[in-house]
Design a protein around this motif. Structure first.
Motif, PDB file in Angstrom:
ATOM      1  N   LEU A  43     -23.182 -32.734  33.806  1.00  0.00           N
ATOM      2  CA  LEU A  43     -21.945 -33.129  32.290  1.00  0.00           C
ATOM      3  C   LEU A  43     -22.895 -32.486  31.464  1.00  0.00           C
ATOM      4  CD1 LEU A  43     -20.665 -36.391  33.292  1.00  0.00           C
ATOM      5  CD2 LEU A  43     -19.783 -34.350  33.810  1.00  0.00           C
ATOM      6  N   TYR A  44     -22.241 -31.810  30.592  1.00  0.00           N
ATOM      7  CA  TYR A  44     -22.756 -31.583  29.356  1.00  0.00           C
ATOM      8  C   TYR A  44     -22.401 -32.610  28.438  1.00  0.00           C
ATOM      9  CZ  TYR A  44     -23.052 -29.607  24.594  1.00  0.00           C
ATOM     10  OH  TYR A  44     -23.841 -28.909  23.754  1.00  0.00           O
ATOM     11  N   VAL A  45     -23.010 -33.367  27.701  1.00  0.00           N
ATOM     12  CA  VAL A  45     -21.916 -34.183  26.937  1.00  0.00           C
ATOM     13  C   VAL A  45     -22.611 -33.796  25.148  1.00  0.00           C
ATOM     14  CG1 VAL A  45     -22.745 -36.837  26.045  1.00  0.00           C
ATOM     15  CG2 VAL A  45     -22.399 -36.181  28.861  1.00  0.00           C
ATOM     16  N   GLU A  46     -21.942 -33.242  24.503  1.00  0.00           N
ATOM     17  CA  GLU A  46     -22.271 -32.854  23.324  1.00  0.00           C
ATOM     18  C   GLU A  46     -21.885 -34.751  22.162  1.00  0.00           C
ATOM     19  OE1 GLU A  46     -19.453 -30.453  20.583  1.00  0.00           O
ATOM     20  OE2 GLU A  46     -19.565 -29.689  21.758  1.00  0.00           O
ATOM     21  N   ASN A  47     -21.040 -35.139  22.633  1.00  0.00           N
ATOM     22  CA  ASN A  47     -21.114 -36.343  21.504  1.00  0.00           C
ATOM     23  C   ASN A  47     -20.410 -37.273  22.862  1.00  0.00           C
ATOM     24  OD1 ASN A  47     -20.352 -38.462  19.789  1.00  0.00           O
ATOM     25  ND2 ASN A  47     -20.327 -37.044  17.776  1.00  0.00           N
ATOM     26  N   ILE A  48     -21.216 -38.249  23.161  1.00  0.00           N
ATOM     27  CA  ILE A  48     -20.794 -39.585  23.858  1.00  0.00           C
ATOM     28  C   ILE A  48     -19.602 -40.520  23.295  1.00  0.00           C
ATOM     29  CG2 ILE A  48     -22.606 -40.920  23.724  1.00  0.00           C
ATOM     30  CD1 ILE A  48     -21.155 -39.694  27.028  1.00  0.00           C
ATOM     31  N   THR A  49     -19.752 -40.682  22.219  1.00  0.00           N
ATOM     32  CA  THR A  49     -19.528 -41.520  21.393  1.00  0.00           C
ATOM     33  C   THR A  49     -17.936 -41.615  21.023  1.00  0.00           C
ATOM     34  OG1 THR A  49     -20.251 -41.503  19.663  1.00  0.00           O
ATOM     35  CG2 THR A  49     -21.150 -43.434  20.255  1.00  0.00           C
ATOM     36  N   ALA A  50     -17.494 -39.942  20.778  1.00  0.00           N
ATOM     37  CA  ALA A  50     -16.082 -39.258  20.550  1.00  0.00           C
ATOM     38  C   ALA A  50     -15.783 -38.917  21.984  1.00  0.00           C
ATOM     39  CB  ALA A  50     -16.897 -37.895  19.923  1.00  0.00           C
ATOM     40  N   GLY A  51     -16.601 -39.228  23.295  1.00  0.00           N
ATOM     41  CA  GLY A  51     -15.784 -38.437  24.348  1.00  0.00           C
ATOM     42  C   GLY A  51     -15.681 -37.373  24.259  1.00  0.00           C
ATOM     43  N   LYS A  52     -16.303 -36.780  23.719  1.00  0.00           N
ATOM     44  CA  LYS A  52     -16.559 -35.468  24.106  1.00  0.00           C
ATOM     45  C   LYS A  52     -18.097 -34.494  24.987  1.00  0.00           C
ATOM     46  CE  LYS A  52     -16.594 -32.106  20.376  1.00  0.00           C
ATOM     47  NZ  LYS A  52     -16.637 -31.888  19.108  1.00  0.00           N
ATOM     48  N   TYR A  53     -17.333 -34.913  26.297  1.00  0.00           N
ATOM     49  CA  TYR A  53     -18.512 -33.965  27.310  1.00  0.00           C
ATOM     50  C   TYR A  53     -17.647 -32.485  27.907  1.00  0.00           C
ATOM     51  CZ  TYR A  53     -15.919 -37.814  29.934  1.00  0.00           C
ATOM     52  OH  TYR A  53     -14.841 -38.335  30.832  1.00  0.00           O
ATOM     53  N   MET A  54     -18.405 -31.878  29.200  1.00  0.00           N
ATOM     54  CA  MET A  54     -17.534 -31.386  30.253  1.00  0.00           C
ATOM     55  C   MET A  54     -18.299 -30.957  31.034  1.00  0.00           C
ATOM     56  SD  MET A  54     -18.075 -27.602  28.157  1.00  0.00           S
ATOM     57  CE  MET A  54     -18.563 -26.347  28.846  1.00  0.00           C
ATOM     58  N   PRO A  55     -18.034 -30.695  31.904  1.00  0.00           N
ATOM     59  CA  PRO A  55     -19.221 -31.161  33.808  1.00  0.00           C
ATOM     60  C   PRO A  55     -19.680 -28.683  33.026  1.00  0.00           C
ATOM     61  CG  PRO A  55     -16.598 -31.343  34.563  1.00  0.00           C
ATOM     62  CD  PRO A  55     -16.511 -31.485  32.764  1.00  0.00           C
ATOM     63  N   TYR A  56     -20.716 -29.108  33.520  1.00  0.00           N
ATOM     64  CA  TYR A  56     -21.154 -27.872  33.155  1.00  0.00           C
ATOM     65  C   TYR A  56     -20.940 -27.117  35.002  1.00  0.00           C
ATOM     66  CZ  TYR A  56     -25.230 -24.110  33.833  1.00  0.00           C
ATOM     67  OH  TYR A  56     -25.713 -23.071  33.868  1.00  0.00           O
ATOM     68  N   ASP A  57     -20.088 -25.858  34.361  1.00  0.00           N
ATOM     69  CA  ASP A  57     -19.981 -24.868  35.834  1.00  0.00           C
ATOM     70  C   ASP A  57     -20.818 -23.618  35.956  1.00  0.00           C
ATOM     71  OD1 ASP A  57     -18.499 -23.937  33.915  1.00  0.00           O
ATOM     72  OD2 ASP A  57     -17.000 -24.134  34.620  1.00  0.00           O
ATOM     73  N   GLY A  58     -21.907 -23.281  35.213  1.00  0.00           N
ATOM     74  CA  GLY A  58     -22.659 -21.965  35.085  1.00  0.00           C
ATOM     75  C   GLY A  58     -23.842 -22.027  36.274  1.00  0.00           C
ATOM     76  N   PRO A  59     -24.059 -21.265  36.346  1.00  0.00           N
ATOM     77  CA  PRO A  59     -25.253 -20.731  37.608  1.00  0.00           C
ATOM     78  C   PRO A  59     -26.497 -21.801  37.372  1.00  0.00           C
ATOM     79  CG  PRO A  59     -24.892 -18.989  36.336  1.00  0.00           C
ATOM     80  CD  PRO A  59     -24.522 -20.392  35.047  1.00  0.00           C
ATOM     81  N   ARG A  60     -26.694 -22.379  38.630  1.00  0.00           N
ATOM     82  CA  ARG A  60     -27.356 -23.951  38.875  1.00  0.00           C
ATOM     83  C   ARG A  60     -28.747 -23.163  38.723  1.00  0.00           C
ATOM     84  NH1 ARG A  60     -25.262 -28.834  40.222  1.00  0.00           N
ATOM     85  NH2 ARG A  60     -23.010 -28.087  39.558  1.00  0.00           N
ATOM     86  N   THR A  61     -28.917 -22.255  37.497  1.00  0.00           N
ATOM     87  CA  THR A  61     -30.958 -22.032  37.394  1.00  0.00           C
ATOM     88  C   THR A  61     -31.232 -22.452  36.339  1.00  0.00           C
ATOM     89  OG1 THR A  61     -29.364 -19.961  36.065  1.00  0.00           O
ATOM     90  CG2 THR A  61     -30.193 -19.891  38.852  1.00  0.00           C
ATOM     91  N   THR A  62     -32.284 -22.457  35.602  1.00  0.00           N
ATOM     92  CA  THR A  62     -32.665 -22.325  34.895  1.00  0.00           C
ATOM     93  C   THR A  62     -32.726 -21.726  33.417  1.00  0.00           C
ATOM     94  OG1 THR A  62     -34.798 -23.487  35.933  1.00  0.00           O
ATOM     95  CG2 THR A  62     -35.702 -22.947  33.485  1.00  0.00           C
ATOM     96  N   LYS A  63     -33.182 -20.081  33.956  1.00  0.00           N
ATOM     97  CA  LYS A  63     -31.965 -19.373  32.903  1.00  0.00           C
ATOM     98  C   LYS A  63     -30.731 -19.703  32.380  1.00  0.00           C
ATOM     99  CE  LYS A  63     -31.986 -14.472  32.141  1.00  0.00           C
ATOM    100  NZ  LYS A  63     -31.881 -13.401  32.687  1.00  0.00           N
ATOM    101  N   GLY A  64     -29.736 -19.649  33.593  1.00  0.00           N
ATOM    102  CA  GLY A  64     -28.793 -20.260  33.026  1.00  0.00           C
ATOM    103  C   GLY A  64     -28.138 -21.403  32.495  1.00  0.00           C
ATOM    104  N   ILE A  65     -29.199 -23.046  32.715  1.00  0.00           N
ATOM    105  CA  ILE A  65     -28.878 -23.705  32.071  1.00  0.00           C
ATOM    106  C   ILE A  65     -29.536 -23.602  30.533  1.00  0.00           C
ATOM    107  CG2 ILE A  65     -29.510 -25.818  31.908  1.00  0.00           C
ATOM    108  CD1 ILE A  65     -29.750 -25.675  35.077  1.00  0.00           C
ATOM    109  N   LYS A  66     -30.642 -22.880  30.565  1.00  0.00           N
ATOM    110  CA  LYS A  66     -31.415 -22.566  29.413  1.00  0.00           C
ATOM    111  C   LYS A  66     -30.139 -21.958  27.638  1.00  0.00           C
ATOM    112  CE  LYS A  66     -35.477 -20.806  29.481  1.00  0.00           C
ATOM    113  NZ  LYS A  66     -36.721 -20.226  29.808  1.00  0.00           N
ATOM    114  N   GLU A  67     -29.605 -20.614  29.298  1.00  0.00           N
ATOM    115  CA  GLU A  67     -28.471 -19.910  28.340  1.00  0.00           C
ATOM    116  C   GLU A  67     -27.221 -20.793  27.534  1.00  0.00           C
ATOM    117  OE1 GLU A  67     -27.706 -16.335  30.223  1.00  0.00           O
ATOM    118  OE2 GLU A  67     -30.274 -15.338  30.104  1.00  0.00           O
ATOM    119  N   PHE A  68     -27.301 -21.875  28.735  1.00  0.00           N
ATOM    120  CA  PHE A  68     -25.741 -22.301  28.334  1.00  0.00           C
ATOM    121  C   PHE A  68     -25.998 -22.780  27.095  1.00  0.00           C
ATOM    122  CE2 PHE A  68     -23.247 -26.593  28.654  1.00  0.00           C
ATOM    123  CZ  PHE A  68     -22.216 -26.194  27.913  1.00  0.00           C
TER     124      PHE A  68
END
Length: 171
Positions: A43-68
């Motif tokens: 999960l990518y959580v931008e602001n938990i108190t505001a309920g701003k989060y979303m599933p991360y569905d990009g590449p499951r690689t270090t590079k993919g996560i870093k770029e995202f």
């Protein structure tokens, strides 16, 4: 391991970003609250108190996560770029690296510095910079602005390309 490597990459900017691992088989309420029904889920959580989060569905690689994360948080590029202020800081930083790309600049407002920061977001090796002439000399940078790749074996690769072109710097 890819998630852990991405977390390690961002470890010196923990005030801006955090990585957390939750065992959803044990934390069932938490998993349900955030809609986690498959494993592994990131999960990518931008602001938990505001309920701003979303599933991360990009590449499951270090590079993919870093770029995202860098796309979502543009300030991470500069925050993860090490500013070497003294010769001692430079020596200590270099002692923990196999190689590092170092730039020396007169100011953060220059086109060369801005291109360097953009290139650092594509990095394959750590980037660091200095605004200190003595540190630049320690890094074998003859003229400012200037850039070198320093390798722990003592090898120095002097950058000869366009210092205002982030693609040339990255290449």
């Amino acid at each position: 391991p890819e998630f852990v490597n991405a977390a390690k990459y961002f470890e010196n900017v923990r005030e801006m970003i955090g990585f957390f691992k939750v065992d959803a088989t044990k934390e069932k309420k938490l998993a349900k609250k955030y809609g986690v029904d498959g494993f592994p889920t990131i999960l990518y959580v931008e602001n938990i108190t505001a309920g701003k989060y979303m599933p991360y569905d990009g590449p499951r690689t270090t590079k993919g996560i870093k770029e995202f994360l860098k796309q979502r948080n543009p300030n991470l590029a500069l925050a993860n770029l090490k500013n070497l202020k003294t010769k001692d800081e430079f020596a200590k930083y270099l002692s923990f690296k196999d190689s590092v790309f170092i730039g020396a600049f007169t100011s953060k407002d220059t086109d060369e510095f801005k291109a360097f920061v953009k290139a650092a977001t594509y990095e394959e090796i750590p980037y660091a910079y200095t605004l200190n002439e003595d540190v630049a000399k320690e890094a074998s940078i003859d003229t400012i602005p200037g850039m070198n790749i320093l390798i722990s074996t003592g090898e120095i690769n002097k950058f000869q390309g366009s210092m205002t072109n982030e693609n040339a710097i990255d290449a």
